[in-house]
Motif scaffolding. Sequence first.
Motif, short mmCIF file in Angstrom:
data_model
loop_
_atom_site.label_atom_id
_atom_site.label_comp_id
_atom_site.label_asym_id
_atom_site.label_seq_id
_atom_site.Cartn_x
_atom_site.Cartn_y
_atom_site.Cartn_z
N UNK A 55 11.57 -3.44 -6.32
CA UNK A 55 11.01 -3.20 -7.65
C UNK A 55 10.21 -1.70 -6.80
N UNK A 56 10.05 -0.74 -8.11
CA UNK A 56 9.20 0.49 -7.81
C UNK A 56 8.44 0.92 -8.72
N UNK A 57 6.75 0.88 -7.30
CA UNK A 57 5.57 0.89 -7.43
C UNK A 57 5.23 2.87 -8.02
N UNK A 58 3.94 2.62 -8.79
CA UNK A 58 3.95 4.27 -8.73
C UNK A 58 2.03 4.16 -8.46
N UNK A 59 1.86 5.51 -7.47
CA UNK A 59 0.79 5.27 -6.68
C UNK A 59 -0.42 6.15 -7.43
N UNK B 39 0.68 -1.23 0.05
CA UNK B 39 0.04 0.25 0.03
C UNK B 39 0.76 1.25 -0.07
N UNK B 40 0.42 2.31 -0.85
CA UNK B 40 1.63 3.77 -0.56
C UNK B 40 1.53 4.24 0.42
N UNK B 41 2.74 4.38 0.93
CA UNK B 41 2.56 4.58 2.18
C UNK B 41 2.71 6.24 2.34
N UNK B 42 2.39 7.21 1.44
CA UNK B 42 1.58 8.28 1.69
C UNK B 42 0.18 8.61 2.02
N UNK B 43 -0.69 8.44 1.49
CA UNK B 43 -2.22 8.27 0.46
C UNK B 43 -2.72 6.96 0.98
#
Length: 302
Positions: free
Chosen positions: A38-42, A8-12
């Motif tokens: 791995x690099x994710x995009x939220x 899950x996103x660390x910011x939202x």
Amino acid sequence: MKASSSPRCMICDSPLASPIMTAYNTHGRHVLSRETFPVFFCEGCGTYQINIKQDEEYYTKYYNSLDYYNQENRSRILSFLSTIFSKISFWLKMHSLPLKKHGFFRWLDVGAGDGSFLQKLSPKRFQPFGVEISQIGYEEIKKKHIPCFHGDFLSLDFGQTSFDIISFWHVLEHCCSPKKYLKKACELLGEGGVLIVALPWAESLGFAIGKKGWFHLDSPRHVFWPTKKTMEVLIQDLPLSQVKGFSSWWEYPLDLWWSLKEVPFFFKWFLRLLYPIVKIGDRETMIFVFKKTTSNKGGSNG
Ligand SMILES: [Zn+2]
């Protein structure tokens, strides 16, 4: 250090879809190891990020191998040039910041490193304070006779102390809970206080073209890479309004140059031949200045 199964996103806190790329363990232009992250995009907050647990094992493995403080191996000419460069860089930074010209201000620098930024502040205008988690850094700051809090910013108890200016120079991108850091900074700022945040910028040419070769990737020490939307989401519930956002292009003059190293030959050298022009129009790192507002909502973000 294992990543959780459904990230899950660390910011939202939005669920993160499949990774968009993998990064290596890199530092600047150097690949430290071919371990992959791995690099994710939220989609929710427009933030690029890795999914990693920052426990003791993580810090031992990815920080202790890097020597942030030892510069004794530098030749005299290199040390001299580096001193001149850091003085110019400091001057440009201070002249770009929209700070009041008159008055005396208490400045807290979070993640103060060896205290070299705080040491440059004019004692006529500023009273410097540092926060530093590393023992070596803390001792370096004490040697400079600068008051310093030792430990993680979130766990420190500042009592009734308040500050006029709080800065995070390339610190937040190392933290998995940046919002908590900004919230605590807001609590410590007096009315009208100034918050300064410097970050690598994902809406840059270096990241768009260089991808895993991007100079500012620094994975897995950098755990997220922000965009404009990230900044809006980060401050949306905080009493902050943005005063200024600008590229600190002088701080890493060759960042874009090195970010292009794995780009196909002709494209790479086309961009490198035009380097000064391309670099001027680019934003590899950004500095944001916020003012603490009295209301509970950030007001206009001009
Ligand atoms: Zn998000």
